[in-house]
Design an enzyme around this catalytic site. Structure first.
Site, PDB file in Angstrom:
ATOM      1  N   HIS A  97      50.150  50.415  42.298  1.00 18.91           N
ATOM      2  CA  HIS A  97      49.365  51.541  42.830  1.00 18.91           C
ATOM      3  C   HIS A  97      49.529  52.786  41.979  1.00 18.91           C
ATOM      4  O   HIS A  97      49.506  53.894  42.501  1.00 18.91           O
ATOM      5  CB  HIS A  97      49.758  51.886  44.281  1.00 18.91           C
ATOM      6  CG  HIS A  97      49.574  50.767  45.250  1.00 18.91           C
ATOM      7  ND1 HIS A  97      49.503  50.955  46.608  1.00 18.91           N
ATOM      8  CD2 HIS A  97      49.439  49.429  45.070  1.00 18.91           C
ATOM      9  CE1 HIS A  97      49.344  49.790  47.205  1.00 18.91           C
ATOM     10  NE2 HIS A  97      49.313  48.840  46.291  1.00 18.91           N
ATOM     11  N   ASP A 137      52.384  37.957  46.036  1.00 18.50           N
ATOM     12  CA  ASP A 137      52.030  39.377  46.139  1.00 18.50           C
ATOM     13  C   ASP A 137      53.292  40.235  46.069  1.00 18.50           C
ATOM     14  O   ASP A 137      53.312  41.376  46.498  1.00 18.50           O
ATOM     15  CB  ASP A 137      51.272  39.603  47.469  1.00 18.50           C
ATOM     16  CG  ASP A 137      50.617  40.975  47.543  1.00 18.50           C
ATOM     17  OD1 ASP A 137      50.462  41.624  46.491  1.00 18.50           O
ATOM     18  OD2 ASP A 137      50.274  41.394  48.669  1.00 18.50           O
ATOM     19  N   HIS A 193      45.569  38.439  47.314  1.00 21.17           N
ATOM     20  CA  HIS A 193      44.415  39.255  47.709  1.00 21.17           C
ATOM     21  C   HIS A 193      43.657  39.760  46.489  1.00 21.17           C
ATOM     22  O   HIS A 193      44.267  40.108  45.472  1.00 21.17           O
ATOM     23  CB  HIS A 193      44.826  40.394  48.643  1.00 21.17           C
ATOM     24  CG  HIS A 193      45.773  41.409  48.084  1.00 21.17           C
ATOM     25  ND1 HIS A 193      45.353  42.545  47.450  1.00 21.17           N
ATOM     26  CD2 HIS A 193      47.134  41.471  48.076  1.00 21.17           C
ATOM     27  CE1 HIS A 193      46.407  43.271  47.094  1.00 21.17           C
ATOM     28  NE2 HIS A 193      47.498  42.635  47.446  1.00 21.17           N
ATOM     29  N   ASP A 206      48.612  44.150  41.179  1.00 27.23           N
ATOM     30  CA  ASP A 206      48.638  43.990  42.644  1.00 27.23           C
ATOM     31  C   ASP A 206      47.203  43.862  43.116  1.00 27.23           C
ATOM     32  O   ASP A 206      46.513  44.848  43.271  1.00 27.23           O
ATOM     33  CB  ASP A 206      49.326  45.207  43.253  1.00 27.23           C
ATOM     34  CG  ASP A 206      49.419  45.126  44.759  1.00 27.23           C
ATOM     35  OD1 ASP A 206      49.082  44.080  45.324  1.00 27.23           O
ATOM     36  OD2 ASP A 206      49.820  46.128  45.374  1.00 27.23           O
ATOM     37  N   GLU A 263      43.373  43.566  51.788  1.00 29.12           N
ATOM     38  CA  GLU A 263      44.788  43.583  52.144  1.00 29.12           C
ATOM     39  C   GLU A 263      45.344  45.001  52.078  1.00 29.12           C
ATOM     40  O   GLU A 263      46.150  45.410  52.917  1.00 29.12           O
ATOM     41  CB  GLU A 263      45.586  42.674  51.201  1.00 29.12           C
ATOM     42  CG  GLU A 263      47.018  42.400  51.646  1.00 29.12           C
ATOM     43  CD  GLU A 263      48.042  43.395  51.144  1.00 29.12           C
ATOM     44  OE1 GLU A 263      49.204  43.331  51.587  1.00 29.12           O
ATOM     45  OE2 GLU A 263      47.699  44.268  50.314  1.00 29.12           O
ATOM     46  N   GLU A 264      44.906  45.749  51.067  1.00 31.14           N
ATOM     47  CA  GLU A 264      45.471  47.089  50.835  1.00 31.14           C
ATOM     48  C   GLU A 264      45.124  48.064  51.947  1.00 31.14           C
ATOM     49  O   GLU A 264      45.736  49.127  52.053  1.00 31.14           O
ATOM     50  CB  GLU A 264      44.989  47.642  49.487  1.00 31.14           C
ATOM     51  CG  GLU A 264      45.464  46.847  48.276  1.00 31.14           C
ATOM     52  CD  GLU A 264      46.957  47.010  48.010  1.00 31.14           C
ATOM     53  OE1 GLU A 264      47.621  47.785  48.713  1.00 31.14           O
ATOM     54  OE2 GLU A 264      47.452  46.341  47.088  1.00 31.14           O
ATOM     55  N   ASP A 268      41.588  42.445  46.461  1.00 39.11           N
ATOM     56  CA  ASP A 268      41.331  43.891  46.407  1.00 39.11           C
ATOM     57  C   ASP A 268      42.482  44.642  45.756  1.00 39.11           C
ATOM     58  O   ASP A 268      43.606  44.135  45.662  1.00 39.11           O
ATOM     59  CB  ASP A 268      41.060  44.457  47.809  1.00 39.11           C
ATOM     60  CG  ASP A 268      42.266  44.377  48.743  1.00 39.11           C
ATOM     61  OD1 ASP A 268      42.909  43.318  48.787  1.00 39.11           O
ATOM     62  OD2 ASP A 268      42.564  45.385  49.416  1.00 39.11           O
TER      63      ASP A 268
HETATM   64 ZN   LIG Z   1      49.439  43.483  47.131  1.00 40.06          ZN
END
Ligand SMILES: [Zn+2]
Length: 431
Positions: A400, A217, A97, A160, A194-195, A99
Site C-alpha cells: 500500500h 496474501d 485477490h 498485494d 478484498e481491500e 484488487d
Molecule cells: Zn492483500
C-alpha cells in the site's frame, strides 16, 4: 538504482523448481500489475470497480489456456477453476485477490525490474523523493543480489495481491504441464474487493467446494498467518444545539468541540495503531464528519483477543458517557458493528491445515515465521464460515505504498512452496 553501480549476479533460488518457475511468475506478475484494479470504498457496485473485471477476464482466459476447462467468471467477478488431482483426494482451495488498495495511486503502474540488487538505496525514477532505503528496511538489506520489482515511484506496485495471483497461476500451470506429479485437486479462487473488506461478500463456499484453503496474501518470505485481528466498528454520534453564533450565548452546544474532547481523551501513548505492534490491540478514530449541530465519529477497534476487543469498545462507551456528563444538553448515541472475528479459533480446529503448510515451507528450505495478522483477510471470514484458510507468504513487501517491492527469488519460492503443498495433500499422511 544508481546506474553507475554494478549489478551483481542474481541470488540463487531456494530450489531448482523455484528457479524453473521464476520467469513465469515474473512475466505474469508484470502483466497483472499493469492492469488498474483499485477497489473503491465509495462505490455501491460489486465489484466496486470495472478494472478488476479486466484482470478477472484475463485470468479466466489464461486458466483455460493452461487447460482448466471449467474455469468460470461468476456474476460477482470471482474466478473459479479446478485442476483435478489424484483420485479420492482432498480438494485444496488457493485464493488471492485481484484488487489493489485505494489509498495510493494505482493506475498506469509501470513496474521496474532491478536485476541483481547491489545493495544501497534505490531511487525510483518517477519521483526522486521516493527511495527504498535498506537502512530503514532490514528485509531489503537482506536481499542483496535478488532481482527486485518496484513501481516507478508514482504509484503502488500491486504485489498485494498480484504476487499471490501470479504465484498461484504459475504453480497450477506447472502442475498442468507435469501430469506425472501426483497432487491434490486444486480449486483456484480469485476474489475482488478484498481491500475494502468486501472480498467474500458473495463467495459461495458450496460452489467453491474446497475442504480447506490457503490465501496467498501474506508478505515477506516465510510469513505464515493463522490468526487475524477481531474487528468492530464503533460509530458515535454527538448531537449538540446549533444556533446563530451571533446570538449563541448560553444556548449553543457545539458538537464539534465535544467530539474533539472525546478524541483528546483517548490514551496518548498506548492503544493506538501508531503506538502498538504484535498482539497489542487498538482503538483508532478513522473518520469524522460534522457541523456544530451534529458530529459523527467513526472508530475501529482491533484486538486478537475478543475479550480485550470488548474492553476497547467499553472504553469508547465510557468516553461517550463522559461527553453527556460534562454537557447534559448534548445527546450521544453509540452503534457497534461486528466486522470480522479472529480466524485463529476456526483454524486451530483443523491442525493439519497449518502443519501441511509448515511442511511445504520446509521442503523449499524456508523456515515459517508465525505472525498474527494486524488486520483481516479474506481468510478471516472464510475460516469463520467453516473453510479453514490460513494466509501464506507471497514475497511482496511494504504494501500500500509508493515503495512497495517484491523479490523475484521470494515470489518464485512462494510458487514452488504452493506446488509442494499440493503434493503434500495428495500424500497418504494427509488423507
Ligand atoms: Zn492483500
Amino acid at each position: 538504482m544508481d546506474p553507475s553501480r554494478e549489478t551483481l549476479a542474481s541470488a540463487p533460488y531456494v530450489t531448482p523448481l523455484a528457479e524453473e518457475l521464476a520467469e513465469d511468475v515474473l512475466e505474469r506478475f508484470l502483466r497483472y500489475v499493469r492492469i488498474d484494479t483499485q477497489s473503491d470504498p465509495s462505490s455501491e457496485r460489486y465489484p466496486s470497480t470495472a478494472g478488476q473485471l479486466d484482470l478477472s477476464r484475463l485470468l479466466l482466459d489464461e486458466l483455460r489456456d493452461i487447460g482448466l476447462q471449467d474455469a468460470t467468471l461468476t456474476e460477482h467477478g470471482y474466478v473459479f477453476a479446478t485442476l483435478p488431482g489424484v483420485a479420492a483426494d482432498t480438494t485444496v482451495g488457493l485464493l488471492a485477490h485481484v484488487d489493489t488498495a485505494s489509498d495510493t495511486p494505482g493506475s498506469s503502474v509501470s513496474p521496474i525490474v532491478h536485476r541483481g540488487y547491489p545493495g544501497g538505496p534505490i531511487v525510483l525514477p518517477g519521483d526522486s523523493s521516493c527511495v527504498l532505503d535498506p537502512t530503514e528496511t532490514p528485509e531489503l538489506a537482506a536481499r542483496v543480489g535478488h532481482d527486485l520489482v518496484t513501481s516507478d515511484g508514482t504509484t503502488l506496485l500491486g504485489a498485494d495481491d498480484k504476487a499471490g495471483v501470479a504465484e498461484i497461476m504459475a504453480a497450477v500451470a506447472w502442475l498442468a504441464r507435469n501430469p506425472g506429479v501426483p497432487h491434490a485437486t486444486v480449486r483456484v479462487g480469485f476474489t475482488v474487493d478484498e481491500e475494502i473488506s468486501r472480498g467474500t461478500d458473495y463467495f459461495d463456499l458450496d460452489e467453491f467446494g474446497a475442504a480447506l484453503a490457503y490465501t496467498l496474501d501474506g508478505s515477506g518470505l516465510g510469513s505464515l498467518e493463522s490468526e487475524s485481528f477481531a474487528a468492530k466498528e464503533i460509530r458515535i454520534t454527538i448531537r449538540g444545539r446549533g444556533t446563530h453564533p451571533g446570538t449563541a450565548k448560553g444556548k449553543l452546544v457545539n458538537s464539534l468541540k465535544l467530539a474533539a474532547g472525546l478524541i483528546a481523551a483517548l490514551p496518548e501513548d498506548s492503544l493506538s495503531p501508531e503506538t502498538t505492534e504484535g498482539r497489542q490491540g487498538f482503538v483508532h478514530p478513522h473518520r469524522i464528519r460534522g457541523t456544530a449541530e451534529e458530529t459523527t465519529l467513526v472508530f475501529i477497534a482491533r484486538d486478537h483477543d475478543e475479550a480485550k476487543l470488548e474492553e476497547h469498545v467499553q472504553l469508547l462507551r465510557r468516553l461517550a458517557d463522559d461527553v453527556v456528563r460534562q454537557e447534559p444538553r448534548a445527546r450521544v448515541t453509540v452503534d457497534v458493528e461486528f466486522q470480522y472475528g479472529n480466524m485463529g479459533r476456526a483454524i486451530d480446529a483443523h491442525p493439519r491445515v497449518v502443519e501441511a503448510a509448515v511442511e511445504a515451507y520446509r521442503r523449499v528450505g524456508v523456515e515459517p515465521v508465525f505472525e498474527p495478522i494486524r488486520g483481516g483477510t479474506d481468510g478471516s471470514r472464510l475460516s469463520a464460515e467453516g473453510l479453514p484458510t490460513p494466509n501464506l507468504f507471497t514475497g511482496g513487501q511494504d504494501y500500500h505504498s509508493f515503495t512497495e517491492w517484491a523479490s523475484v527469488q521470494d515470489m518464485a519460492a512462494a510458487a514452488a512452496m504452493v506446488v509442494e503443498l499440493l503434493k503434500i495433500w495428495a500424500e497418504p499422511a494427509s488423507a
